[in-house]
Design an enzyme around this catalytic site. Structure first.
Site, PDB file in Angstrom:
ATOM      1  N   ASP A  21     -10.195 -10.645  10.852  1.00  0.00           N
ATOM      2  CA  ASP A  21     -10.127  -9.366  10.108  1.00  0.00           C
ATOM      3  C   ASP A  21     -11.541  -8.783   9.938  1.00  0.00           C
ATOM      4  O   ASP A  21     -11.752  -7.584  10.113  1.00  0.00           O
ATOM      5  CB  ASP A  21      -9.485  -9.640   8.731  1.00  0.00           C
ATOM      6  CG  ASP A  21      -9.456  -8.426   7.824  1.00  0.00           C
ATOM      7  OD1 ASP A  21      -8.489  -7.658   7.891  1.00  0.00           O
ATOM      8  OD2 ASP A  21     -10.419  -8.240   7.045  1.00  0.00           O
ATOM      9  N   GLY A  26     -11.516  -1.101   2.034  1.00  0.00           N
ATOM     10  CA  GLY A  26     -10.490  -0.727   1.054  1.00  0.00           C
ATOM     11  C   GLY A  26     -10.790   0.612   0.403  1.00  0.00           C
ATOM     12  O   GLY A  26     -10.870   1.648   1.068  1.00  0.00           O
ATOM     13  N   GLU A  49      -9.871   5.933   7.065  1.00  0.00           N
ATOM     14  CA  GLU A  49     -10.815   5.557   6.002  1.00  0.00           C
ATOM     15  C   GLU A  49     -10.486   4.198   5.387  1.00  0.00           C
ATOM     16  O   GLU A  49     -11.394   3.434   5.037  1.00  0.00           O
ATOM     17  CB  GLU A  49     -10.789   6.645   4.912  1.00  0.00           C
ATOM     18  CG  GLU A  49     -11.729   6.444   3.757  1.00  0.00           C
ATOM     19  CD  GLU A  49     -13.195   6.435   4.180  1.00  0.00           C
ATOM     20  OE1 GLU A  49     -13.695   7.469   4.607  1.00  0.00           O
ATOM     21  OE2 GLU A  49     -13.842   5.362   4.060  1.00  0.00           O
ATOM     22  N   VAL A  94       0.842  -1.205   0.000  1.00  0.00           N
ATOM     23  CA  VAL A  94       0.000   0.000   0.000  1.00  0.00           C
ATOM     24  C   VAL A  94       0.880   1.260   0.000  1.00  0.00           C
ATOM     25  O   VAL A  94       0.574   2.248  -0.685  1.00  0.00           O
ATOM     26  CB  VAL A  94      -0.975   0.005   1.200  1.00  0.00           C
ATOM     27  CG1 VAL A  94      -1.803   1.283   1.208  1.00  0.00           C
ATOM     28  CG2 VAL A  94      -1.891  -1.217   1.169  1.00  0.00           C
ATOM     29  N   GLU A 120      -3.816 -10.619   4.382  1.00  0.00           N
ATOM     30  CA  GLU A 120      -2.998 -10.076   5.475  1.00  0.00           C
ATOM     31  C   GLU A 120      -1.650 -10.800   5.476  1.00  0.00           C
ATOM     32  O   GLU A 120      -1.557 -11.936   4.993  1.00  0.00           O
ATOM     33  CB  GLU A 120      -3.699 -10.330   6.813  1.00  0.00           C
ATOM     34  CG  GLU A 120      -5.002  -9.598   6.987  1.00  0.00           C
ATOM     35  CD  GLU A 120      -4.847  -8.100   6.859  1.00  0.00           C
ATOM     36  OE1 GLU A 120      -4.080  -7.515   7.632  1.00  0.00           O
ATOM     37  OE2 GLU A 120      -5.470  -7.496   5.969  1.00  0.00           O
ATOM     38  N   LYS A 129      -6.789  -1.807  10.696  1.00  0.00           N
ATOM     39  CA  LYS A 129      -8.049  -2.112  11.420  1.00  0.00           C
ATOM     40  C   LYS A 129      -7.814  -2.735  12.785  1.00  0.00           C
ATOM     41  O   LYS A 129      -8.593  -2.523  13.709  1.00  0.00           O
ATOM     42  CB  LYS A 129      -8.976  -2.990  10.586  1.00  0.00           C
ATOM     43  CG  LYS A 129      -8.384  -4.275  10.070  1.00  0.00           C
ATOM     44  CD  LYS A 129      -8.112  -4.165   8.610  1.00  0.00           C
ATOM     45  CE  LYS A 129      -7.064  -5.159   8.181  1.00  0.00           C
ATOM     46  NZ  LYS A 129      -6.897  -5.212   6.751  1.00  0.00           N
ATOM     47  N   GLY A 162      -1.877  -9.823  -3.428  1.00  0.00           N
ATOM     48  CA  GLY A 162      -1.641  -8.792  -2.401  1.00  0.00           C
ATOM     49  C   GLY A 162      -2.884  -8.408  -1.627  1.00  0.00           C
ATOM     50  O   GLY A 162      -2.926  -7.348  -1.008  1.00  0.00           O
ATOM     51  N   LYS A 175     -13.195  -5.269  11.504  1.00  0.00           N
ATOM     52  CA  LYS A 175     -13.873  -4.261  10.676  1.00  0.00           C
ATOM     53  C   LYS A 175     -15.289  -4.032  11.183  1.00  0.00           C
ATOM     54  O   LYS A 175     -15.785  -2.895  11.199  1.00  0.00           O
ATOM     55  CB  LYS A 175     -13.866  -4.700   9.214  1.00  0.00           C
ATOM     56  CG  LYS A 175     -12.461  -4.627   8.595  1.00  0.00           C
ATOM     57  CD  LYS A 175     -12.399  -5.343   7.264  1.00  0.00           C
ATOM     58  CE  LYS A 175     -11.035  -5.177   6.602  1.00  0.00           C
ATOM     59  NZ  LYS A 175     -10.832  -6.105   5.501  1.00  0.00           N
ATOM     60  N   VAL A 194     -11.625  -0.059   6.691  1.00  0.00           N
ATOM     61  CA  VAL A 194     -12.766  -0.921   6.341  1.00  0.00           C
ATOM     62  C   VAL A 194     -13.162  -0.637   4.892  1.00  0.00           C
ATOM     63  O   VAL A 194     -13.338   0.520   4.508  1.00  0.00           O
ATOM     64  CB  VAL A 194     -14.006  -0.647   7.228  1.00  0.00           C
ATOM     65  CG1 VAL A 194     -15.120  -1.650   6.923  1.00  0.00           C
ATOM     66  CG2 VAL A 194     -13.667  -0.681   8.701  1.00  0.00           C
TER      67      VAL A 194
END
Ligand code: HSE
Length: 430
Positions: free
Chosen positions: A200, A133, A128, A15, A189, A104, A186, A204, A131
């Site tokens: 995960d 993406g 932002e 990212v 996690e 998160k 990608g 969220k 949750v």
């Protein structure tokens, strides 16, 4: 020409490199639309040798230098996990820097504490990308829907598991093979167990609850079931019965508490959530004034996540503080779960009377069956197989009791699996 705002990165992986690319590709558009300009000055990375392209960004392996740089006004945390993210984010806020995070785990566990530190130091903490993406969910719920009492949020908020389920269903790939593809793309996690066991999604959902209901749920206490219990057979049988299996997060006001769960559930195949494919996410939000809204888009991946991160960075550069984040969180509670139809799979040995014994126990617990089928394979004198049942609406607690009893039968060859069938007949409140 606008002033150039300095950014520091904690983490320069998938990212992070997406963010570097996006700032460069969209620089002119961002200047045109928001009249702001950014420069990434410094990045903290785990291993200096692993950075392929530093693009003139100063690199280090500890945050000390970044924190001491006055020109770094906004810190972007992309490390994931709580350690060392909590410590480094706290230090950044305490040294007067705004923070943007995609993390998160950090927000679900320490959101309130970190937001308090941010407020005490007169800086902002935005999240932002934590949750959905690339879908702008957080500010939409927090800001755009502020005039509503939010009654429920239901949806698909994990790209990896949605990608796995899509590949298993459409390309008949095995679970392990589909997971490998999600990792290569990608989406997963660093530890993909968190994707497939539902942790995960629970994190969220905990973040969505704080925004939608002003409450706090410890994500580890949310009733949660992963996709790792599913077999190819569950997916095929669901399809036979007219459903698709999706990993669902659900929270709804019910009986003074919240009906709250994370599970793979069966969705009628003509429902919009059933048609959310690959790494896409989708969330249905019900507000008492606006009715039902659906948000859809890429829930994981390098540029979609970078898009959400950069939107926070720009928000900090241009806007005044959001106040809703500082409200005191209410302690409500998880309500009794809502009754639902269930798909139940029971692995059995081929012994006389076993199906009768199962249906008798279900009958004794007042659980009524709407469809049933069995597939038995013979192997010499012995045989084994699966009984598959769709129930009418049943209290999940009652179903659990019946399954516990059935589990003790010597004719069972494995754990029973029960998946909820999501009640999604359009807008059921109308
Ligand atoms: N592993 C996460 C997912 C990344 O697959 O949804 C985005 O939060």
């Amino acid at each position: 020409m606008s002033e150039i705002i300095g950014i520091g990165l904690l983490g320069l992986g998938n990212v992070g490199s997406g963010l570097v690319e996006l700032i460069s590709t969209n620089r002119e558009h961002i200047q045109d639309r928001a009249d702001v300009n950014f420069k990434i000055l410094h990045a903290v990375v785990k291993d200096l040798n692993k950075v392929r392209q530093s693009n003139g960004i100063e690199l280090s392996t500890t945050p000390d230098k970044l924190l001491a740089e006055d020109d770094v006004k906004i810190v972007v945390e992309l490390l994931g996990g709580v350690d060392p993210a909590f410590e480094w984010v706290s230090k950044s806020l305490k040294s007067g820097k705004h923070v943007v995070t995609a993390n998160k785990s950090l927000i679900a566990e320490y959101g309130d504490e970190l937001l308090k530190i941010a407020a005490d130091n007169n800086v902002r903490l935005l999240y932002e990308a934590s949750v959905g993406g690339g879908i702008p969910l957080i500010r939409t719920i927090q800001d755009g829907l502020i005039a509503n009492e939010i009654e429920s949020v239901t949806g698909i908020v994990n790209g990896t598991t949605n990608y796995i389920l899509t590949k298993m269903e459409e390309e008949n790939l095995g679970y392990a093979e589909a997971l490998k593809l999600a990792q290569a793309a990608g989406f997963a996690e660093p530890d993909p167990t968190l994707d497939v066991n539902g942790a995960d999604v629970a994190q969220k959902l905990s973040i969505l609850c704080r925004l939608a209901f002003s409450t706090h749920y410890d994500s580890t206490k949310i009733p949660c079931q992963g996709v790792d219990i599913l077999t190819q057979d569950d997916i095929s049988v669901a399809e036979e019965f007219g459903y698709r299996i999706k990993m669902i997060a659900h929270a709804e006001i019910l009986n003074g508490g919240h009906d709250l769960w994370v599970e793979p559930a069966l969705i009628p195949s003509d429902h919009p959530l059933a048609n959310v494919r690959n790494e896409n996410n989708a969330l249905l939000v019900y507000g008492n004034a606006v009715g039902e809204l659906m948000f859809y888009g890429k829930g994981a991946g390098r540029l979609p996540t970078a898009s959400a991160v950069l939107s926070d960075v720009i928000e900090i550069a241009i806007a005044s503080p959001l106040h809703t984040d500082m409200v005191e969180r209410k302690r409500i509670g998880i309500s009794e779960l809502r009754s639902s139809n269930f798909y139940v799979r029971l692995p059995i040995l081929d012994k006389p009377g076993v199906i009768g014994k199962i249906t008798t126990v279900l009958g004794e617990h007042q659980i009524s069956i709407s469809h049933a089928s069995a597939a038995i394979r013979k192997n010499g004198d012995s045989g084994f197989g699966q009984v598959r049942i769709i129930t009418h609406a049943v209290d999940p607690a009652k179903l659990n009791l019946a399954l516990k009893e059935i589990k003790g039968f010597p004719e069972m060859s494995g754990e029973p699996v029960a998946l909820r069938i999501l009640e999604v007949n359009g807008d059921r409140r109308n």
